[in-house]
Design an enzyme around this catalytic site. Structure first.
Site, PDB file in Angstrom:
ATOM      1  CB  VAL A  51      90.966  12.408   2.290  1.00 50.66           C
ATOM      2  CG1 VAL A  51      90.609  11.042   2.274  1.00 50.66           C
ATOM      3  CG2 VAL A  51      91.258  13.080   1.050  1.00 50.66           C
ATOM      4  CD  GLU A  89     119.465  21.487   4.867  1.00 45.43           C
ATOM      5  OE1 GLU A  89     118.207  21.784   5.003  1.00 45.43           O
ATOM      6  OE2 GLU A  89     120.139  21.002   3.878  1.00 45.43           O
TER       7      GLU A  89
END
Ligand code: FAD
Length: 427
Positions: free
Chosen positions: A83, A174
């Site tokens: 879009v 992480e």
């Protein structure tokens, strides 16, 4: 776009992420026509992207076909479309495959990496927001070791084996933990000719603690875990530039490195148009009211990362995390049906289910409302929650089997350079 014309109101959802999928699931059995547009034909489970980047998981185990999530719903239509603009005057979305009119529009386009306007950093550093980006990072990390093996220039070798992660939030922490495990468990076996003890992993955090949104205890413990894994945690240090070779900071400290991973922030993935909307400039998010209506519009809504819903507890907007996105998607589904039936909508109330981060094998920090815990039990909880929220039985099984295998064998077999990454100005 070949979308059938029906008597049902047409709801266009832009984005098949956590919020868009949750919303579409709520609406697809109802008397509305749902058209979901996404530039990818798959949903990405972003919390495990770092495992793809570090060879712990194959990308297809954290991606799921959007068409499959919503199969068997006659009023649901998916189109693979980017879009490019929203024409709010004509109630139309403009995409690379054509234009489509809506009765109601929901923007669920998520977020992108925020380089805070630093074009040079953006050009040279690695982002980790999509599967292709994670695969680029995986290739780059492995290519660095292959190159380090070949060079006789010590400075070049050190730069190739020096990793700088900017941002000490869950993603940075992480990733650093996973890299530290590779250093310890994989590199000595894969590269016996290389002195892999000189691999450096640096996490740079601009504030005085890592995991800023979590409790003090979680932050301290995560830092402790990282340091025990040999990661250098730099606090109160701000990166000012990276030219592909040198990271400069707001102090005299510099880092010579071939790899900067930018995990320092995200901003809303805004789509052009919506000129009447209010948005928060710094984070590029659309301001919404408690019904997720974009301010300035009655028939346009926003959910998830792109939506900035200000509450007493969250004056800067709800956190850009999976839970608010899922909860908003579900609630908006109910509210849109109420709206269509002429009933009053219910305000969204965020139920904070907690935050967590893992820092490698057997180590995680979990903050729940009532309990906060760290260590191996937290790690089990972290694994369970991530398996639970993954979409698809096969993905859950594959991830679980991979984790067990990696745990038992101290291995990461997806350390593959499938699609070589060509970094500009490689050291
Ligand atoms: C590396 C990483 C780790 C994370 N870890 C955690 C965690 O541990 N816990 C947690 O709660 N949250 C985590 N998050 C945040 C969480 O993933 C996001 O908050 C969540 O995905 C937001 O959901 P969403 O529906 O708003 O957007 P997304 O899930 O990002 O989905 C947006 C969708 O919109 C599509 N799209 C965007 N623009 C267009 C366009 N113009 N046209 C068509 N389609 C478009 C995209 O392709 C995408 O499918 C992490 C994020 C990252 C990047």
């Amino acid at each position: 776009m070949n979308i059938p014309i029906t008597s049902f109101p047409r709801i266009i959802i832009i984005g098949g992420g956590f919020s868009g999928i949750a919303l579409a699931k709520k609406l697809s059995k109802q008397e509305v026509q749902v058209v979901l547009l996404d530039k990818n034909n798959y949903h990405t489970f972003q919390p495990l992207l770092y495992q793809v980047s570090t060879g712990g998981l194959e990308p297809d185990s954290i991606a799921y076909p959007i068409r499959k999530v919503l199969k068997n719903f006659p009023n649901f239509h998916f189109r693979l479309a980017n879009v490019t603009q929203i024409d709010d005057k004509n109630n139309t979305v403009i995409t690379d495959i054509g234009n489509l009119k809506y009765d109601y529009l929901v923007v669920a386009s998520g977020s992108t990496t925020n380089f805070f306007g630093n074009a040079e950093v953006e050009k040279h550093s690695m982002a980790m927001k999509t599967i292709p980006q994670s695969l680029n990072l995986r290739s780059l990390i492995l290519e660095n070791f292959e190159d380090a093996l070949l060079t006789s220039d010590l400075n070049e070798r050190n730069a190739l084996m020096n990793f700088v992660i900017v941002g000490g939030g869950p993603t940075g922490v992480e990733l650093a933990g996973a890299l530290a495990e590779i250093k310890k468990g994989i590199l000595p076996k894969d590269y016996p000719d290389l002195d892999t003890r000189s691999v450096q992993i640096n996490v740079i955090q601009s504030s005085d603690s890592i995991l800023k949104g979590m409790s003090e205890k979680a932050s301290e413990k995560a830092e402790d875990f990282l340091e025990k894994l040999g990661v250098n945690v730099w606090k109160n240090l701000r990166v000012t530039n990276y030219d592909g070779k040198t990271v400069t900071t707001n102090t005299d400290l510099v880092f010579e490195t071939a790899t900067v991973i930018w995990a320092a922030g995200v901003k809303g993935a805004l789509i052009k148009g919506l000129d009447a909307a209010d948005f928060v400039t710094r984070s590029n998010r659309l301001l919404v009211n408690s019904f997720n209506q974009v301010k300035g519009y009655k028939h346009i809504f926003a959910v998830g990362d792109i939506a900035c819903m200000v509450t007493d507890d969250f004056p800067n907007g709800l956190p850009m995390m999976a839970q608010p996105a899922i909860q908003q998607g579900r609630q908006l589904g109910d509210n849109m049906l109420r709206l269509i039936e002429g009933k009053p909508m219910q305000p969204f109330i965020y139920k904070d289910k907690g935050t967590m981060a893992t820092i490698g094998r057997n180590k995680a920090v979990v903050d729940l409302k009532r309990f906060k815990f760290q260590g191996i039990f937290a790690w089990y909880i972290w694994m369970f929650v991530h398996l639970f929220f993954l979409i698809g039985f096969r993905n859950r099984m594959v991830v679980f089997v991979n984790w067990v295998y990696n745990y038992v064998r101290f291995d990461r077999e997806a350390r593959l350079i499938i699609r070589p990454y060509k970094k500009k100005n490689k050291v």
